[in-house]
Design a protein around this motif. Structure first.
Motif, PDB file in Angstrom:
ATOM      1  N   ARG A 128       0.840  -1.331  -0.034  1.00  0.00           N
ATOM      2  CA  ARG A 128       0.034  -0.030  -0.020  1.00  0.00           C
ATOM      3  C   ARG A 128       0.870   1.256  -0.137  1.00  0.00           C
ATOM      4  NH1 ARG A 128      -5.135   1.652   1.674  1.00  0.00           N
ATOM      5  NH2 ARG A 128      -5.431   4.019   1.292  1.00  0.00           N
ATOM      6  N   ASP A 129       2.027   1.238   0.945  1.00  0.00           N
ATOM      7  CA  ASP A 129       2.928   2.394   0.704  1.00  0.00           C
ATOM      8  C   ASP A 129       3.513   2.592  -0.338  1.00  0.00           C
ATOM      9  OD1 ASP A 129       2.031   2.869   3.268  1.00  0.00           O
ATOM     10  OD2 ASP A 129       3.812   2.041   4.352  1.00  0.00           O
ATOM     11  N   ALA A 130       4.088   1.447  -1.073  1.00  0.00           N
ATOM     12  CA  ALA A 130       4.618   1.662  -2.373  1.00  0.00           C
ATOM     13  C   ALA A 130       3.961   2.244  -3.441  1.00  0.00           C
ATOM     14  CB  ALA A 130       5.103   0.079  -2.797  1.00  0.00           C
ATOM     15  N   VAL A 131       2.528   2.023  -3.573  1.00  0.00           N
ATOM     16  CA  VAL A 131       1.654   2.551  -4.717  1.00  0.00           C
ATOM     17  C   VAL A 131       1.019   3.799  -4.095  1.00  0.00           C
ATOM     18  CG1 VAL A 131       1.386   0.347  -5.522  1.00  0.00           C
ATOM     19  CG2 VAL A 131      -0.490   1.327  -3.968  1.00  0.00           C
ATOM     20  N   ALA A 132       1.248   4.412  -2.992  1.00  0.00           N
ATOM     21  CA  ALA A 132       0.680   5.622  -2.485  1.00  0.00           C
ATOM     22  C   ALA A 132       0.847   6.832  -3.443  1.00  0.00           C
ATOM     23  CB  ALA A 132       1.319   5.840  -0.999  1.00  0.00           C
ATOM     24  N   PRO A 133       2.085   6.777  -4.026  1.00  0.00           N
ATOM     25  CA  PRO A 133       2.282   8.278  -4.820  1.00  0.00           C
ATOM     26  C   PRO A 133       1.530   8.223  -6.126  1.00  0.00           C
ATOM     27  CG  PRO A 133       4.337   7.290  -4.184  1.00  0.00           C
ATOM     28  CD  PRO A 133       3.187   5.976  -4.150  1.00  0.00           C
ATOM     29  N   ILE A 134       0.982   7.280  -6.657  1.00  0.00           N
ATOM     30  CA  ILE A 134       0.172   7.375  -7.801  1.00  0.00           C
ATOM     31  C   ILE A 134      -1.343   8.070  -7.787  1.00  0.00           C
ATOM     32  CG2 ILE A 134      -0.682   5.862  -9.711  1.00  0.00           C
ATOM     33  CD1 ILE A 134       1.197   3.725  -8.822  1.00  0.00           C
ATOM     34  N   PRO A 135      -1.218   9.084  -8.480  1.00  0.00           N
ATOM     35  CA  PRO A 135      -2.273   9.884  -8.339  1.00  0.00           C
ATOM     36  C   PRO A 135      -3.371   9.776  -9.767  1.00  0.00           C
ATOM     37  CG  PRO A 135      -0.788  11.272  -9.605  1.00  0.00           C
ATOM     38  CD  PRO A 135      -0.181   9.831  -9.455  1.00  0.00           C
ATOM     39  N   ASP A 136      -4.519   9.986  -9.527  1.00  0.00           N
ATOM     40  CA  ASP A 136      -5.548  10.267 -10.550  1.00  0.00           C
ATOM     41  C   ASP A 136      -4.867  10.627 -11.956  1.00  0.00           C
ATOM     42  OD1 ASP A 136      -7.159   9.742  -8.799  1.00  0.00           O
ATOM     43  OD2 ASP A 136      -8.582  11.397  -8.778  1.00  0.00           O
ATOM     44  N   HIS A 137      -5.250  10.389 -13.203  1.00  0.00           N
ATOM     45  CA  HIS A 137      -4.842  10.811 -14.323  1.00  0.00           C
ATOM     46  C   HIS A 137      -3.463  10.338 -14.539  1.00  0.00           C
ATOM     47  CE1 HIS A 137      -8.487  12.777 -14.734  1.00  0.00           C
ATOM     48  NE2 HIS A 137      -8.409  13.362 -13.472  1.00  0.00           N
TER      49      HIS A 137
ATOM     50  N   LEU B  38     -10.599   1.251  -3.723  1.00  0.00           N
ATOM     51  CA  LEU B  38     -11.515   0.906  -3.190  1.00  0.00           C
ATOM     52  C   LEU B  38     -11.716   1.904  -1.661  1.00  0.00           C
ATOM     53  CD1 LEU B  38     -11.890  -2.906  -3.795  1.00  0.00           C
ATOM     54  CD2 LEU B  38     -13.142  -1.090  -5.003  1.00  0.00           C
ATOM     55  N   GLU B  39     -10.755   2.119  -1.125  1.00  0.00           N
ATOM     56  CA  GLU B  39     -10.836   2.799   0.418  1.00  0.00           C
ATOM     57  C   GLU B  39     -10.938   4.348   0.062  1.00  0.00           C
ATOM     58  OE1 GLU B  39      -7.492   1.590   2.423  1.00  0.00           O
ATOM     59  OE2 GLU B  39      -7.853  -0.467   2.271  1.00  0.00           O
ATOM     60  N   THR B  40     -10.179   4.957  -0.872  1.00  0.00           N
ATOM     61  CA  THR B  40     -10.199   6.233  -0.957  1.00  0.00           C
ATOM     62  C   THR B  40     -10.711   6.827  -2.392  1.00  0.00           C
ATOM     63  OG1 THR B  40      -8.041   6.271  -2.292  1.00  0.00           O
ATOM     64  CG2 THR B  40      -7.840   6.232   0.382  1.00  0.00           C
ATOM     65  N   GLY B  41     -11.056   5.982  -3.310  1.00  0.00           N
ATOM     66  CA  GLY B  41     -11.683   6.627  -4.603  1.00  0.00           C
ATOM     67  C   GLY B  41     -10.535   6.923  -5.660  1.00  0.00           C
ATOM     68  N   SER B  42      -9.273   6.872  -5.117  1.00  0.00           N
ATOM     69  CA  SER B  42      -8.287   7.211  -6.216  1.00  0.00           C
ATOM     70  C   SER B  42      -7.080   6.065  -6.003  1.00  0.00           C
ATOM     71  CB  SER B  42      -7.646   8.584  -5.616  1.00  0.00           C
ATOM     72  OG  SER B  42      -6.571   8.989  -6.149  1.00  0.00           O
ATOM     73  N   PRO B  43      -6.493   6.000  -7.083  1.00  0.00           N
ATOM     74  CA  PRO B  43      -6.462   6.709  -8.131  1.00  0.00           C
ATOM     75  C   PRO B  43      -7.377   6.125  -9.165  1.00  0.00           C
ATOM     76  CG  PRO B  43      -4.626   5.068  -8.340  1.00  0.00           C
ATOM     77  CD  PRO B  43      -5.312   5.165  -6.991  1.00  0.00           C
TER      78      PRO B  43
END
Length: 244
Positions: free
Chosen positions: A9-18, A44-49
């Protein structure tokens, strides 16, 4: 310099929308299933990305990995060579419904566009696709009596990859054919995130064995027993019902 990350989860945390995301793998070989599923879990938890552009050799199979990413509505566009592979039901359904875009690229051209992106080459010429719909609107030039189509580089904001060994500074080796697009994608992405089957200390990988140097890698996370797409599909697995 220590690029190890504690959790998927921390590894993919920087990936934003678009974001534009390259994902390694040739079918299931080298597919970073756990990283993809972690990205879905975050969505599923945050709606992003969301509204991602995904670059891969194919458009996913079954209901896991890239197919699950598409099924959750996170992907606005696929750039790939084989959208119709073994079990492409998710992509096909979304595409026919007008819910996802497709940029179709011949496989060799796809690899070279990614390589060009990493090498800083903005465009090159290839005979592949000349005279077909894929060449429409692209510049054409003649060399030695043969017509060639101009293709542009491919770059990405992020690359999600799977490797066999990774040391703390990001040097990587791969298991057999799981190497495929990964070294090229690592060079063509602004930030490269890698799941490794085993994380080792610097110096444990012999220098001549390094395939992807750590300079191209930003984050690694250890996944000791990675799942295989084909095995999951044979078990009729679905994600998110199946937890990585």
């Amino acid at each position: 310099m220590d690029k190890r990350i504690a959790s998927l989860r921390d590894a993919v945390a920087p990936i934003p929308d678009h974001a534009t995301v390259m994902i390694g793998g040739f079918g299931g070989s080298g597919a970073p299933i756990e990283l993809i599923h972690a990205l879905i879990g975050r969505f599923l938890e945050t709606g992003s990305p969301k509204a991602l552009t995904v670059i891969n050799n194919n458009a996913g199979n079954g209901h896991v990995g890239i197919a699950a990413l598409i099924e959750q509505g996170m992907v606005k566009k696929m750039i790939c060579s084989f959208p119709r592979s073994a079990d492409p039901v998710v992509f096909t359904t979304k595409y026919l419904a007008g819910e996802i875009e497709l940029e179709l690229v011949p496989q060799g051209t796809l690899a070279e566009r990614i390589r060009a992106g990493g090498a800083g080459i903005p465009a090159f010429y290839t005979p592949s696709s000349y005279g077909t719909d894929l060449a429409k609107g692209k510049p054409v030039a003649e060399f030695d009596g043969r017509s060639y189509v101009q293709e542009r580089w491919l770059k990405a904001d992020f690359a999600l990859l799977k490797a066999e060994l990774g040391d703390a500074v990001g040097n990587l080796t791969y298991r057999m054919a799981a190497r495929n697009f990964a070294p090229l994608m690592a060079m063509a992405a602004t930030e490269t995130i890698v799941q490794v089957s085993r994380a080792v200390a610097p110096g444990e990988i012999e220098p001549e064995s390094v395939v992807t140097p750590g300079i191209f890698v930003d984050r690694i996370v250890e996944v000791p027993a990675p799942q295989q797409e084909e095995a999951l599909n044979r078990a009729n697995a679905h994600y998110p019902e199946l937890r990585a």
